[in-house]
Design an enzyme around this catalytic site. Sequence first.
Site, PDB file in Angstrom:
ATOM      1  N   GLU A 199       5.163   7.414  17.974  1.00  0.00           N
ATOM      2  CA  GLU A 199       5.410   8.158  19.211  1.00  0.00           C
ATOM      3  C   GLU A 199       4.219   7.959  20.147  1.00  0.00           C
ATOM      4  O   GLU A 199       3.068   7.966  19.713  1.00  0.00           O
ATOM      5  CB  GLU A 199       5.565   9.659  18.956  1.00  0.00           C
ATOM      6  CG  GLU A 199       6.777  10.065  18.147  1.00  0.00           C
ATOM      7  CD  GLU A 199       6.860  11.580  17.964  1.00  0.00           C
ATOM      8  OE1 GLU A 199       6.184  12.316  18.734  1.00  0.00           O
ATOM      9  OE2 GLU A 199       7.573  12.031  17.048  1.00  0.00           O
TER      10      GLU A 199
ATOM     11  N   GLU B 139       5.019  14.641  11.611  1.00  0.00           N
ATOM     12  CA  GLU B 139       3.679  15.166  11.900  1.00  0.00           C
ATOM     13  C   GLU B 139       3.359  16.312  10.941  1.00  0.00           C
ATOM     14  O   GLU B 139       3.334  17.483  11.326  1.00  0.00           O
ATOM     15  CB  GLU B 139       3.597  15.609  13.355  1.00  0.00           C
ATOM     16  CG  GLU B 139       3.802  14.450  14.339  1.00  0.00           C
ATOM     17  CD  GLU B 139       3.936  14.904  15.791  1.00  0.00           C
ATOM     18  OE1 GLU B 139       4.088  16.126  16.032  1.00  0.00           O
ATOM     19  OE2 GLU B 139       3.899  14.038  16.680  1.00  0.00           O
TER      20      GLU B 139
END
Length: 472
Positions: free
Chosen positions: A404, A272
């Site tokens: 995710e 991320e």
Amino acid sequence: MNNRFKAILLLFLCSTFFFSCGEDEEAEPITLSLSEEILNFNAEGGSQTFSITSNSSWTIETSVLNAEVTPRSGTGNGEVTVTLGLNDIETSITFYVEVKAGSIQKEVAVVQEPAEPQFPDYYIPADQTGMRDVPNLELAMDMGYGWNLGNTLEAIGGETAWGNPKATQELIDAVKAAGFNSVRIPVAWSKFSNPATFEIDPAWMARVTEVVDYVIANDMYALLNIHWDEGWMQPTYAQQDYVNDRLEKMWIQIALNFRDYEDHLLFAGTNEVMVEGDYGTPIPEYYQVQNSFNQTFVDAVRSTGGRNSYRNLVVQTFNTNIDHGVNFFELPEDKTAGRLMVEAHYYDPYEFALQENETITQWGENATDPSRKANWGDEAHADAQFMKMKTNFVDKGIPVLMGEYGAVLKKAGEHHEYLKDYLKYITESMGRHGLVPFYWDNGYAGDYGFALFDRQSGEQIHPDLIKAVTGQ
């Protein structure tokens, strides 16, 4: 002869001369032909000639500065020499030599071969052995349901420092038996590296290899990345060169270690990536730099050759955000066609999925109390978000891994049933839109945890939630 007669004779002669010289004679048409239509040069360059046949004067023009063309003008028939130097880039060069005679224009194409690729010392020739000739969309669908090992291999201070035991073959066996076919393995490498050279500790590389082998032994797909890793991948101009250098050095080591693995192993470049603390829409600087990280990752892996020449590689949207992916993502260039995938994550709505309190405990069309339900992020929202990824990537031949997703288990008793609704719907919607789901399991089974399995025994903690994810 008197003067009067002389004048008459002179006038007659002049009139005759002018009338005869003033008659229009049909001009001979201009002709122009060239002996060659194309000149082919190798990368080393050299000289070649072509002939001009014409009955007129001619000139030559070319826009390429590093080509010597002589002569540039002439009259009638002639010979022109084109001289090229070395082409030191790995792409071919094409330009045109234009010859003009009057209103006629003809051209000779000049093509120079690209330079031979310059390979680093660690490179070995591309090897497709064990790398199935399967379109990446088809391979992505074969990945089935995915499960995350969480932060086990990212814990600062060692694998067990954040409360999870070491990963075992028994745990991965249990994950496989529960219906999962892929395991995402987030890894931090920096604490186990030389900070000056970014050389990864061989003992840590060996441990990560053990965990990857647990997955491969079950004929599952393993997705290996560089995770948050203490946040050193800051996407700013100030940090761009440093991060790309570090990223390249680390991925070359990882890729070399796993170069002989077949195509059940995929690499994911980052996680991320965002400017620390800034969750807003990225400015151009941020997403342009982050896009450069993806390119560095692809180039580093491909530079190792062997099976890595054909390995499927996964690149991330900015902060693995769906909207940022649609708006700002740039697919890296890749020497190997059809072997890139895109990764995004999904935790909407935040109030239900991640907020650690009991304010919002209901979700979806079955919710009974509007005050306990977020005012956004329901089924329609999920469908719309996943449709964006389908339209912008999957429909264009680029697989999407939802690396995710999930929601914490809150203390309120009612929350469990809504969590089950959430996981079932979100997983099924991802599947309907051609996305590959990877449930986030951090191994923590207490309040606000994500754990589905007991990390010590491999036993299922929440069989009903596992079934909601795997469609059983």
